[in-house]
Motif scaffolding. Structure first.
Motif, PDB file in Angstrom:
ATOM      1  N   TYR A  61       0.470   6.081  -0.305  1.00 11.70           N
ATOM      2  CA  TYR A  61      -0.947   6.689  -0.066  1.00 11.70           C
ATOM      3  C   TYR A  61      -0.181   8.614  -0.654  1.00 11.70           C
ATOM      4  O   TYR A  61       0.995   8.648  -0.135  1.00 11.70           O
ATOM      5  CB  TYR A  61      -0.683   6.992   1.046  1.00 11.70           C
ATOM      6  N   VAL A 119      -3.375   0.149  -3.387  1.00 10.94           N
ATOM      7  CA  VAL A 119      -3.591  -0.790  -3.114  1.00 10.94           C
ATOM      8  C   VAL A 119      -2.487  -1.764  -3.639  1.00 10.94           C
ATOM      9  O   VAL A 119      -2.568  -3.374  -2.982  1.00 10.94           O
ATOM     10  CB  VAL A 119      -4.737  -1.379  -2.714  1.00 10.94           C
ATOM     11  N   TYR A 164       0.412  -1.150  -0.346  1.00 10.67           N
ATOM     12  CA  TYR A 164       0.036   0.577  -0.169  1.00 10.67           C
ATOM     13  C   TYR A 164       0.869   1.133  -0.236  1.00 10.67           C
ATOM     14  O   TYR A 164       1.671   1.330   0.819  1.00 10.67           O
ATOM     15  CB  TYR A 164      -0.566   0.161   1.684  1.00 10.67           C
ATOM     16  N   GLY A 219      -0.314  -2.463   9.125  1.00  8.77           N
ATOM     17  CA  GLY A 219      -1.016  -1.389   9.019  1.00  8.77           C
ATOM     18  C   GLY A 219      -0.352  -0.373   8.961  1.00  8.77           C
ATOM     19  O   GLY A 219      -1.087   0.434   8.682  1.00  8.77           O
ATOM     20  N   THR A 220       0.460  -0.238  10.338  1.00  9.31           N
ATOM     21  CA  THR A 220       1.174   0.758  10.360  1.00  9.31           C
ATOM     22  C   THR A 220       1.877   2.154   8.783  1.00  9.31           C
ATOM     23  O   THR A 220       2.403   0.924   8.336  1.00  9.31           O
ATOM     24  CB  THR A 220       2.257   0.597  10.922  1.00  9.31           C
ATOM     25  N   GLN A 221       1.598   3.336   8.390  1.00  9.45           N
ATOM     26  CA  GLN A 221       2.138   3.744   7.764  1.00  9.45           C
ATOM     27  C   GLN A 221       3.447   4.850   8.194  1.00  9.45           C
ATOM     28  O   GLN A 221       3.544   5.318   8.915  1.00  9.45           O
ATOM     29  CB  GLN A 221       1.109   4.196   7.267  1.00  9.45           C
ATOM     30  N   TYR A 281      -4.487   7.020  -3.473  1.00 12.01           N
ATOM     31  CA  TYR A 281      -4.004   6.154  -2.029  1.00 12.01           C
ATOM     32  C   TYR A 281      -4.363   5.047  -3.878  1.00 12.01           C
ATOM     33  O   TYR A 281      -3.936   4.619  -4.655  1.00 12.01           O
ATOM     34  CB  TYR A 281      -4.765   5.453  -1.653  1.00 12.01           C
ATOM     35  N   SER A 308       2.955   1.545   3.601  1.00 11.50           N
ATOM     36  CA  SER A 308       2.170   0.379   4.939  1.00 11.50           C
ATOM     37  C   SER A 308       2.186  -0.908   4.097  1.00 11.50           C
ATOM     38  O   SER A 308       1.959  -1.216   2.616  1.00 11.50           O
ATOM     39  CB  SER A 308       1.150   0.796   5.138  1.00 11.50           C
ATOM     40  N   GLN A 309       2.331  -1.939   4.484  1.00  9.63           N
ATOM     41  CA  GLN A 309       2.035  -3.947   4.102  1.00  9.63           C
ATOM     42  C   GLN A 309       0.479  -3.686   4.013  1.00  9.63           C
ATOM     43  O   GLN A 309      -0.318  -2.762   4.601  1.00  9.63           O
ATOM     44  CB  GLN A 309       2.390  -4.527   5.750  1.00  9.63           C
ATOM     45  N   ARG A 310      -0.228  -4.724   4.644  1.00 10.55           N
ATOM     46  CA  ARG A 310      -1.555  -4.761   4.516  1.00 10.55           C
ATOM     47  C   ARG A 310      -2.296  -4.398   5.848  1.00 10.55           C
ATOM     48  O   ARG A 310      -1.593  -4.301   6.571  1.00 10.55           O
ATOM     49  CB  ARG A 310      -1.990  -6.361   3.727  1.00 10.55           C
ATOM     50  N   THR A 311      -3.910  -4.601   5.681  1.00  9.39           N
ATOM     51  CA  THR A 311      -4.283  -4.078   6.668  1.00  9.39           C
ATOM     52  C   THR A 311      -3.967  -4.492   8.097  1.00  9.39           C
ATOM     53  O   THR A 311      -3.539  -5.549   7.907  1.00  9.39           O
ATOM     54  CB  THR A 311      -6.091  -3.392   6.082  1.00  9.39           C
TER      55      THR A 311
END
Lengths: 115, 115
Positions: free
Chosen positions: A33, A50, A31, A102-104, A48, A94-97
């Protein structure tokens, strides 16, 4: 690891000019953004992605376009710059949710001044 | 609508003392994640601490801890033994999860640590 890098760090444009901001990450994150930060406000999401080849609109997408041709890169374009686009632009990845994954993680920012 | 509110635009604390920054949020989701980011004068966005909503235990990272009150939708940050390097803008942020992992930011609290 360099983490998230942004190019350029600072740019001055005249109204109507175009430019592209480059974001690169070396963490193999899915991900990515683009945010803008204006005085007195938190960061607001512009666009963003994904995954490679996919993009979507965020909260304030008007006047911007993006592309994610490679997983590690996320480009933000201004086709015809306006003074209202004067801001500091941040890229994040970030990695996936979910949870810690999920940390950006943010780049150092690009300061853009449109005259 | 999902929102994050930081009601203290500016705060000041003496070096070595303790300070608490407030944050409230609004969501109808049951599973979400909360973050505090620090932005020093360099503009770099630095993750300070994160909390998963399903965990009752408050997160702690060295001198930084949170008081997470889920029912009240409150997520305050406590900084103990404040240091000059803690001077920064602090942003509370929230992710409701889902497919996009979009962060929603508060407007920030500017913390000044006085010698």
């Amino acid at each position: 690891n360099a983490g998230v890098t942004q190019t350029p760090k600072f740019r001055v444009l005249k109204t109507g000019q175009s430019m592209t901001l480059l974001c690169a990450q070396d963490m193999n994150h899915e991900y990515m953004y683009w945010y803008r930060q204006d005085p007195g406000m938190g960061l607001r999401l512009i666009h963003y992605s994904v995954g490679e080849g996919t993009t979507a609109k965020g909260e304030v997408p008007d006047g911007y376009n993006v592309s994610r041709l490679k997983k590690q890169n996320f480009l933000l374009g201004l086709e015809s710059a306006a003074p209202s686009q004067t801001s500091v632009y941040f890229c994040a990845s970030s990695q996936r949710t979910g949870g810690a994954t999920g940390t950006q993680y943010f780049g150092p920012g690009t300061r853009l001044l449109v005259l | 609508a999902q929102t994050v509110t930081q009601s203290q635009p500016e705060m000041s604390v003496q070096e070595a003392e303790t300070v608490t920054l407030s944050c409230t949020y609004d969501t109808s989701e049951s599973n979400y994640y909360l973050f505090w980011y620090k932005q020093p004068p360099s503009r770099q966005m630095i993750l300070v601490i994160r909390q998963e909503a399903y965990k009752q235990q408050n997160a702690t990272e060295n001198r930084f801890s949170v008081n997470f009150q889920k029912a009240a939708k409150s997520f305050s940050l406590k900084i103990s033994d404040s240091q000059l390097g803690d001077t920064a803008m602090y942003f509370c942020a929230f992710i409701a999860g889902g497919a996009t992992n979009k962060l929603i930011f508060g407007t920030g609290t500017l913390l000044a640590v006085q010698p």
